[in-house]
Each structure stands twice: as structure tokens, then as C-alpha cells.
Design an enzyme around this catalytic site. Structure first.
Site, PDB file in Angstrom:
ATOM      1  N   CYS A   1      -8.408   0.048  -9.030  1.00 45.51           N
ATOM      2  CA  CYS A   1      -8.111  -1.349  -8.684  1.00 45.51           C
ATOM      3  C   CYS A   1      -9.094  -2.291  -9.356  1.00 45.51           C
ATOM      4  O   CYS A   1      -8.855  -3.488  -9.424  1.00 45.51           O
ATOM      5  CB  CYS A   1      -8.126  -1.534  -7.177  1.00 45.51           C
ATOM      6  SG  CYS A   1      -9.712  -1.157  -6.448  1.00 45.51           S
TER       7      CYS A   1
ATOM      8  N   PHE B   1      -3.136   6.891  -3.826  1.00 51.40           N
ATOM      9  CA  PHE B   1      -3.373   8.148  -4.547  1.00 51.40           C
ATOM     10  C   PHE B   1      -4.638   8.116  -5.391  1.00 51.40           C
ATOM     11  O   PHE B   1      -5.186   9.160  -5.741  1.00 51.40           O
ATOM     12  CB  PHE B   1      -2.169   8.494  -5.441  1.00 51.40           C
ATOM     13  CG  PHE B   1      -2.154   7.739  -6.754  1.00 51.40           C
ATOM     14  CD1 PHE B   1      -2.927   8.160  -7.824  1.00 51.40           C
ATOM     15  CD2 PHE B   1      -1.392   6.593  -6.906  1.00 51.40           C
ATOM     16  CE1 PHE B   1      -2.936   7.448  -9.025  1.00 51.40           C
ATOM     17  CE2 PHE B   1      -1.391   5.883  -8.093  1.00 51.40           C
ATOM     18  CZ  PHE B   1      -2.171   6.307  -9.157  1.00 51.40           C
TER      19      PHE B   1
ATOM     20  N   SER C   1      -0.520  -0.628  -3.178  1.00 49.98           N
ATOM     21  CA  SER C   1       0.074  -1.678  -4.014  1.00 49.98           C
ATOM     22  C   SER C   1       0.361  -2.925  -3.174  1.00 49.98           C
ATOM     23  O   SER C   1       0.503  -2.860  -1.944  1.00 49.98           O
ATOM     24  CB  SER C   1       1.369  -1.154  -4.637  1.00 49.98           C
ATOM     25  OG  SER C   1       2.259  -0.782  -3.619  1.00 49.98           O
TER      26      SER C   1
ATOM     27  N   GLU D   1       0.837  10.960  -0.064  1.00 47.40           N
ATOM     28  CA  GLU D   1       1.581  12.218  -0.195  1.00 47.40           C
ATOM     29  C   GLU D   1       1.452  12.807  -1.603  1.00 47.40           C
ATOM     30  O   GLU D   1       1.757  13.976  -1.816  1.00 47.40           O
ATOM     31  CB  GLU D   1       3.056  12.004   0.169  1.00 47.40           C
ATOM     32  CG  GLU D   1       3.841  11.078  -0.749  1.00 47.40           C
ATOM     33  CD  GLU D   1       3.652   9.584  -0.447  1.00 47.40           C
ATOM     34  OE1 GLU D   1       2.655   9.216   0.208  1.00 47.40           O
ATOM     35  OE2 GLU D   1       4.505   8.789  -0.872  1.00 47.40           O
TER      36      GLU D   1
ATOM     37  N   GLU E   1       0.613  -5.539 -12.983  1.00 48.42           N
ATOM     38  CA  GLU E   1      -0.409  -4.495 -12.839  1.00 48.42           C
ATOM     39  C   GLU E   1       0.131  -3.226 -13.492  1.00 48.42           C
ATOM     40  O   GLU E   1       1.097  -2.630 -12.999  1.00 48.42           O
ATOM     41  CB  GLU E   1      -0.724  -4.226 -11.360  1.00 48.42           C
ATOM     42  CG  GLU E   1      -1.773  -3.144 -11.208  1.00 48.42           C
ATOM     43  CD  GLU E   1      -2.135  -2.800  -9.776  1.00 48.42           C
ATOM     44  OE1 GLU E   1      -1.276  -2.892  -8.884  1.00 48.42           O
ATOM     45  OE2 GLU E   1      -3.301  -2.423  -9.554  1.00 48.42           O
TER      46      GLU E   1
ATOM     47  N   LYS F   1      -3.654   8.952   7.243  1.00 46.38           N
ATOM     48  CA  LYS F   1      -2.451   9.388   6.522  1.00 46.38           C
ATOM     49  C   LYS F   1      -2.770   9.307   5.033  1.00 46.38           C
ATOM     50  O   LYS F   1      -2.768   8.233   4.443  1.00 46.38           O
ATOM     51  CB  LYS F   1      -1.233   8.505   6.832  1.00 46.38           C
ATOM     52  CG  LYS F   1       0.037   9.136   6.248  1.00 46.38           C
ATOM     53  CD  LYS F   1       1.061   8.174   5.738  1.00 46.38           C
ATOM     54  CE  LYS F   1       0.850   7.607   4.395  1.00 46.38           C
ATOM     55  NZ  LYS F   1       1.008   8.520   3.233  1.00 46.38           N
TER      56      LYS F   1
HETATM   57  P1  NAD Z   1       1.324   2.688  -2.840  1.00 47.66           P
HETATM   58  O1  NAD Z   1       1.433   1.319  -2.286  1.00 47.66           O
HETATM   59  O2  NAD Z   1       2.499   3.282  -3.539  1.00 47.66           O
HETATM   60  O3  NAD Z   1       0.957   3.734  -1.666  1.00 47.66           O
HETATM   61  C1  NAD Z   1      -0.085   3.482  -0.752  1.00 47.66           C
HETATM   62  C2  NAD Z   1       0.264   4.122   0.585  1.00 47.66           C
HETATM   63  O4  NAD Z   1       1.448   3.509   1.087  1.00 47.66           O
HETATM   64  C3  NAD Z   1       0.536   5.622   0.493  1.00 47.66           C
HETATM   65  O5  NAD Z   1      -0.099   6.262   1.567  1.00 47.66           O
HETATM   66  C4  NAD Z   1       2.050   5.716   0.587  1.00 47.66           C
HETATM   67  O6  NAD Z   1       2.496   6.877   1.256  1.00 47.66           O
HETATM   68  C5  NAD Z   1       2.433   4.488   1.384  1.00 47.66           C
HETATM   69  N1  NAD Z   1       3.756   3.966   0.983  1.00 47.66           N
HETATM   70  C6  NAD Z   1       4.303   3.997  -0.263  1.00 47.66           C
HETATM   71  N2  NAD Z   1       5.520   3.414  -0.250  1.00 47.66           N
HETATM   72  C7  NAD Z   1       5.753   3.012   1.019  1.00 47.66           C
HETATM   73  C8  NAD Z   1       6.837   2.337   1.671  1.00 47.66           C
HETATM   74  N3  NAD Z   1       7.932   1.974   1.006  1.00 47.66           N
HETATM   75  N4  NAD Z   1       6.733   2.072   2.982  1.00 47.66           N
HETATM   76  C9  NAD Z   1       5.625   2.432   3.667  1.00 47.66           C
HETATM   77  N5  NAD Z   1       4.569   3.077   3.107  1.00 47.66           N
HETATM   78  C10 NAD Z   1       4.624   3.353   1.800  1.00 47.66           C
HETATM   79  O7  NAD Z   1       0.025   2.690  -3.783  1.00 47.66           O
HETATM   80  P2  NAD Z   1      -0.475   3.845  -4.755  1.00 47.66           P
HETATM   81  O8  NAD Z   1       0.415   3.905  -5.938  1.00 47.66           O
HETATM   82  O9  NAD Z   1      -0.735   5.094  -3.989  1.00 47.66           O
HETATM   83  O10 NAD Z   1      -1.906   3.243  -5.181  1.00 47.66           O
HETATM   84  C11 NAD Z   1      -2.094   2.388  -6.268  1.00 47.66           C
HETATM   85  C12 NAD Z   1      -2.199   0.953  -5.828  1.00 47.66           C
HETATM   86  O11 NAD Z   1      -3.289   0.786  -4.928  1.00 47.66           O
HETATM   87  C13 NAD Z   1      -2.481  -0.017  -6.977  1.00 47.66           C
HETATM   88  O12 NAD Z   1      -1.687  -1.157  -6.837  1.00 47.66           O
HETATM   89  C14 NAD Z   1      -3.955  -0.346  -6.805  1.00 47.66           C
HETATM   90  O13 NAD Z   1      -4.369  -1.599  -7.348  1.00 47.66           O
HETATM   91  C15 NAD Z   1      -4.094  -0.328  -5.329  1.00 47.66           C
HETATM   92  N6  NAD Z   1      -5.466  -0.147  -4.912  1.00 47.66           N
HETATM   93  C16 NAD Z   1      -6.127  -1.218  -4.401  1.00 47.66           C
HETATM   94  C17 NAD Z   1      -7.452  -1.097  -4.018  1.00 47.66           C
HETATM   95  C18 NAD Z   1      -8.203  -2.265  -3.439  1.00 47.66           C
HETATM   96  O14 NAD Z   1      -9.326  -2.096  -3.002  1.00 47.66           O
HETATM   97  N7  NAD Z   1      -7.633  -3.450  -3.429  1.00 47.66           N
HETATM   98  C19 NAD Z   1      -8.092   0.136  -4.160  1.00 47.66           C
HETATM   99  C20 NAD Z   1      -7.373   1.212  -4.688  1.00 47.66           C
HETATM  100  C21 NAD Z   1      -6.059   1.060  -5.056  1.00 47.66           C
END
Ligand code: NAD
Length: 415
Positions: A281, A149, A226, A176, A381, A173
Site C-alpha cells: 500500500c 493478502f 481495497s 483466503e 491502483e 479472518k
Molecule cells: P481485498 O479488498 O480484495 O481483500 C481484503 C479482505 O476483504 C480479505 O480478507 C477478503 O477476504 C475480503 N473480501 C474480499 N472481497 C470481499 C467482498 N466482496 N465482500 C466482503 N469481503 C471481501 O484486498 P486484497 O487484494 O487482499 O489486498 C490489497 C489491497 O489492500 C490493496 O488495495 C492495498 O492498497 C490495500 N492495502 C492497504 C493497506 C493500508 O494500510 N491502507 C495496507 C495493505 C494493503
């Protein structure tokens, strides 16, 4: 109420989803649209279209493929204000932060325009007696991206331009929580007259992620999010024979030495901790001073107190809300946890009241001093505008602490 559609095979189509979720403005709680929760049938339709599109797209020369990207760059630049506003409305970050995000996204398009040179092969003469060897780079096929997000525009662009410039076809994708931004982008992509199936978008949550990880024609997955979900995506994708790059979470430390320039250091640290409300991040999170820390602490506290929080489209606002009400509750409870662990709250951002936006997910800048570095707050985090401030006597101990940290996105030292 706007109900979002998928973009498959060059057309806008309804999802076969059984459920729809609200897309919420985190500053006001206004419901702006309904996003489909997704269905395996949506993924199958997109994957089938992308596989069919690949047959034609891979034979178009790289030099011709990048002409579409030059056009896309122009469209993104012409629409940057509207695209930035959309990011602010659905993610909460300020307009300036959103615009900066688009500049980074566009840089990726520019870089991918270099693909005709970047994807050149190599030739080695006489690698063994009478044997020459050559290496060529070829597209894989259908590639997919699952994005988080916090950068609704930039992160899909870490992958999309390169994938298609190299001759792959693509399925995005979006998160959401922030599906409007890429919906606007797909409206621009629709104007490029790409061959059908080259770029597709499927909205949804876990059902769509699982569909992408299982679908036999999808060759590669790029995930950012994450750590827990990154691990899941990596494991399941690899088990299904796909190439997966999965980028996870972070907890970024900064060391400040006694000879650091106080004004410059405190400004950079505060910008890093509170930029995008700490939802980056690369956000600094644990700030470690070495030696005398009175002046630097005072300077950081003063700048944190001055940071204006509010609706990201309002003037002079430097920090917006966090993404969801659940996220706000989680971050507040982590602050409570830090206090229970013995931390002292130097600046308290809980109970933020923003006039006109009383329902928003606001947390103002928060500093907790002297949390135990082996405790839960320092090891989690937070992904919110919360600084853990710790004081360590020697640089060796500070570096040893950082090297023992399980996260590895970035570490900085000011001297
Ligand atoms: P998230 O893991 O909740 O969601 C990421 C994606 O995974 C979304 O598209 C979501 O729909 C999907 N998803 C969520 N739960 C799922 C499940 N149970 N099964 C399958 N798919 C699922 O992450 P977020 O909250 O949207 O983003 C924040 C996180 O992203 C933080 O931890 C941040 O550090 C990380 N991040 C990392 C970088 C990097 O370059 N390393 C960059 C940006 C963000």
C-alpha cells in the site's frame, strides 16, 4: 492434501463451509492446501467463544495479560524462518521481504507489551466548581480483523496484540489467498495456554466478512484491503452499530526535483516501486520528474532492467510473482491501457519467462513514460510492478497534481 481448520475456543475445528478453495503458490501454481470458504455458523461459534472468554480475560490485569505477549514474541522470533518461508510460498514475496515483514509484526507485539502504561487513564481536578473528572480506558469486548493478502503476517499484528493486551478478545479472518501464515501463527498461539476464546481464527471469504459485520456480540472491526471493500465494510459495520477502522487502497506519487541525488533517488524509487512486486500500500507508483529528466530517467531504467525476478526462496531474487493469475491478467491489461492512452513503454515486463517457473504469475519491472496524468492508468491502483513516469515543468504543477489525487497513502519529494 492439507485442509485448513478454524481455531475456535482454544481448539482446531472443521469449518461448516459448503465450499473449499485452493491455496496456490503464485510462483509455481502448486496447490498447497484447501481453505474453507466459511459459514455464518463458523463466525457464530467464534463470536460465542470470544464473548464467553471476554468475561474472564478482561479481569486479568494488564500486567499479566502482556506476559502472554512476551512469550508470543519469543515464539515468533524462534520460528521466524519457518514463518517467513510460509509467507514466500503463499504470497510470492521474497524470503528477505517476508522476514522484514515479521520484524515489523514482532515490533507490534513489543509495543503492545507497553499497554499497562499506554492504557492509563487521566484525572482532571476542578473541571468545574466542586467537580473532578477521571477517564479510564476499558476493553470493548469481541474485536475482529479482516486482513488482505499482501502482508499475511504483519497486518493481523497491527491489531491482535493491542486488542488482547487491552483485555479484548479477538477473531482473525485472514485473506483466503494466504491463509497458511496465520494458521502457523495460531499453532504458536495455541502453545501460549491463553484462556479459551481469547484468540480465534475463522477462514473464508465474503460469507465470513458478512457474518462478522452482522454478529451482535462483535463490537469492533479492523479492516485492511481495497478501497471498494473498505467502503462496504465501513458502511455495513457502522450500520450494525460497530466501531470500524477501514484502511483502503493507494496510489502513491513521488516528485523528483532537478537537484536530487541521482544514484540515491533512483535506487530508493526502484526499491519502492518493485518491492513485493508493487503489492504494497506504500509502493511508489507515479514518478514525476520536474525540469531536466534525462539522467534520472536513464538511471531508473537501468536499475529497473537489472532487477532480478523469480521464485522468492531462490538466491539473488529481488522480486517475486504477483498474487494470482487473474491479477497478472489485470495488470497486463492496465499496461496495454497505458499504451493505448499514449504512454511509451521504456521497460517491458510483460511476457516474463522465468526458467523453471513458466506457470508462475510473473511480471517483470515495467516503466511507462508520459501516460496522461488524468488518464486511467495514472488514476488506478495497479498493485503490480509498474511505474508510470511523467515529466512536469514546475514543482507547483506537480504538487497541484498530487493534491488532486483521490488516494492519500503517501507522497514523497526528492531534492
Ligand atoms: P481485498 O479488498 O480484495 O481483500 C481484503 C479482505 O476483504 C480479505 O480478507 C477478503 O477476504 C475480503 N473480501 C474480499 N472481497 C470481499 C467482498 N466482496 N465482500 C466482503 N469481503 C471481501 O484486498 P486484497 O487484494 O487482499 O489486498 C490489497 C489491497 O489492500 C490493496 O488495495 C492495498 O492498497 C490495500 N492495502 C492497504 C493497506 C493500508 O494500510 N491502507 C495496507 C495493505 C494493503
Amino acid at each position: 492434501m492439507l485442509t485448513l481448520q478454524n481455531y475456535i475456543n482454544g481448539k482446531w475445528v472443521d469449518s461448516k463451509a459448503g465450499e473449499y478453495w485452493d491455496v496456490v503458490n503464485p510462483a509455481s501454481q502448486e496447490v498447497m492446501a484447501k481453505v474453507p470458504g466459511g459459514a455464518a455458523a463458523d463466525v457464530d461459534a467464534a463470536a460465542t467463544a470470544a464473548a464467553a472468554g471476554f468475561k474472564e480475560w478482561k479481569r486479568i490485569t494488564p500486567g499479566k495479560r502482556i506476559q502472554y505477549l512476551f512469550h508470543l514474541k519469543r515464539l515468533l522470533e524462534e520460528n521466524i524462518n519457518e514463518l517467513s518461508k510460509t509467507i514466500t510460498l503463499e504470497s510470492g514475496k521474497t524470503f528477505a521481504e517476508a522476514k522484514a515483514e515479521w520484524i515489523r509484526a514482532i515490533e507490534n507485539v513489543e509495543n503492545a507489551c507497553g499497554i499497562p502504561a499506554l492504557m492509563q487513564g487521566d484525572f482532571s481536578e476542578d473541571i468545574a466548581t466542586g467537580i473532578d473528572e477521571y477517564m479510564i480506558r476499558q476493553p470493548l469486548g469481541v474485536c475482529a480483523c479482516i486482513s488482505p493478502f499482501n502482508f499475511p503476517g504483519m497486518i493481523p499484528f497491527w491489531f491482535l496484540p493491542y486488542a488482547i493486551a487491552c483485555g479484548n478478545t479477538f477473531i482473525i479472518k485472514p485473506s483466503e489467498k494466504v491463509p497458511l501464515t496465520m494458521t502457523k501463527v495460531m499453532e504458536l498461539i495455541d502453545r501460549l495456554d491463553l484462556p479459551a476464546g481469547v484468540v480465534n481464527m475463522v477462514h473464508g471469504g465474503k460469507v465470513v466478512v458478512d457474518g462478522l459485520l452482522e454478529h451482535p456480540v462483535i463490537k469492533a472491526i479492523s479492516f485492511v484491503g481495497s478501497s471498494a471493500i473498505a467502503r462496504y465494510v465501513y458502511g455495513k459495520g457502522a450500520a450494525n452499530g460497530k466501531r470500524v477502522q477501514a484502511q483502503g487502497g493507494a496510489k502513491n506519487p513521488v516528485i523528483i526535483l532537478p537537484d536530487a541525488d541521482i544514484d540515491m533517488t533512483s535506487q530508493i524509487v526502484v526499491d519502492s516501486v518493485y518491492g513485493c512486486a508493487g503489492q504494497r500500500c506504500l509502493a511508489a507508483s507515479t514518478i514525476i520528474t520536474v525540469g531536466d529528466h534525462k539522467d534520472i530517467t536513464e538511471s531508473i531504467v537501468e536499475l529497473s532492467r537489472k532487477r532480478t525476478t523469480g521464485f522468492g526462496l531462490d538466491e539473488n531474487v529481488l522480486m517475486g510473482p504477483v498474487i494470482t493469475a487473474a491479477s497478472k491478467t489485470r495488470i497486463n491489461s492496465l499496461i496495454d491501457k497505458g499504451v493505448a492512452e499514449g504512454g511509451k513503454v521504456l521497460v517491458d515486463g510483460r511476457n516474463a519467462k522465468i526458467p523453471g517457473y513458466e506457470q508462475g504469475n510473473f511480471i517483470q519491472p515495467t516503466i511507462i513514460e508520459n501516460v496522461p496524468l488524468n488518464g486511467e492508468l495514472a488514476g488506478t491502483e495497479i498493485f503490480g510492478p509498474v511505474m508510470s513516469l511523467a515529466h512536469i515543468n514546475t514543482i507547483e504543477d506537480a504538487i497541484a497534481y498530487i493534491n488532486g489525487n483521490k488516494y492519500g497513502n503517501m507522497a514523497c519529494i526528492f531534492t
